[in-house]
Enzyme design. Structure first.
Site, PDB file in Angstrom:
ATOM      1  N   HIS A 259      12.329 -45.706 -28.785  1.00 24.28           N
ATOM      2  CA  HIS A 259      12.570 -46.061 -27.382  1.00 24.28           C
ATOM      3  C   HIS A 259      13.826 -45.379 -26.862  1.00 24.28           C
ATOM      4  O   HIS A 259      14.649 -44.883 -27.636  1.00 24.28           O
ATOM      5  CB  HIS A 259      12.723 -47.582 -27.216  1.00 24.28           C
TER       6      HIS A 259
ATOM      7  N   LYS B 116      17.528 -49.411 -24.399  1.00 24.06           N
ATOM      8  CA  LYS B 116      16.851 -50.630 -24.880  1.00 24.06           C
ATOM      9  C   LYS B 116      17.803 -51.416 -25.764  1.00 24.06           C
ATOM     10  O   LYS B 116      18.364 -50.881 -26.725  1.00 24.06           O
ATOM     11  CB  LYS B 116      15.569 -50.267 -25.636  1.00 24.06           C
TER      12      LYS B 116
END
Length: 233
Positions: free
Chosen positions: A131, A135
């Site tokens: 990600h 995040k």
């Protein structure tokens, strides 16, 4: 529908754009804690905020008898309490670790493959999720859902753990790099080969569309639901 957005970051803005295109009205865009007044009487709340405030955000909405679609990850130890609050207030709650149609099909594929591998003990399984650097939680909620799907269908694993593990713990590797929207891979590896299934998101639009579709579906329903209910999987 009248939709209130609780959490108005990058995802909230994409959800707003898609909801407006589908003919809905956005009656609140909140970065602060929701209240009876600032929610502005919506039909449904879509909550994409931060792990540390998600529980209280959802609780306030449910206690005001407003159904909630939640995509915030990293707070799930309190999810059973939220589900109880939804039932006590005669409203609806739907949590999705990932609202993408493709990912929910991937969840079903993952469980099917885990069942097929159940008695083939030459293979060990690991997960990887990649990600963007913004995040905050690791592993991702999507990776946890994948792990739970494997554990449910496995004779080998009964828990998951971040990073590499041995024995009955299923390892999840969490990578944070650049602006990656989300890539999830499941590996089954033996001494002679490897089986891999993978889902790659190109952007966040699929997540946002799924959240709006879930909001459309949940109106006038009561209880606790998942995307499996929405998609009939």
């Amino acid at each position: 529908m009248k939709i209130a957005l609780v959490g108005y970051g990058r995802m909230g803005k994409i959800i707003e754009e898609i909801a407006l295109k589908r003919g809905h009205e956005i009656v609140a865009k909140l970065k602060e804690t929701p209240t009876h007044e600032n929610l502005n009487h919506p039909d449904v709340v879509i909550e994409f905020s931060l792990p540390e405030v998600a529980f209280n955000n959802i609780k306030v909405c449910l206690e005001n008898k407003i159904p909630v679609i939640c995509g915030t990850t990293g707070w799930l130890e309190k999810k059973p309490e939220i589900e109880r609050i939804a039932l006590e207030n005669g409203t609806a709650f739907l949590y999705g670790s990932n609202f993408s149609l493709g990912v929910n099909l991937f969840f079903a594929l993952n469980e099917k493959l885990a069942g097929l591998m159940k008695n083939v003990n030459q293979y060990t399984c690991q997960l990887e999720e990649v990600h963007h650097i913004h995040k905050l939680d690791a592993p991702s909620g999507t990776a946890i859902s994948l792990a739970e799907g494997i554990i449910k269908n496995s004779n080998t694993y009964d828990a998951w753990k971040l990073e590499e593990t041995l024995g009955n713990q299923l390892g999840i590797f969490a990578v944070r790099e650049d602006e990656v929207p989300g890539t999830h891979s499941v590996f089954y590896k033996s001494e002679v080969d490897e089986i891999e299934i993978k889902h790659t998101a190109f952007n966040r639009n699929g997540f946002a569309l799924g959240a709006v579709v879930a909001a459309e579906w949940i109106k006038d329903k009561k209880g606790n639901f998942t995307m499996k209910d929405v998609l009939g999987l």
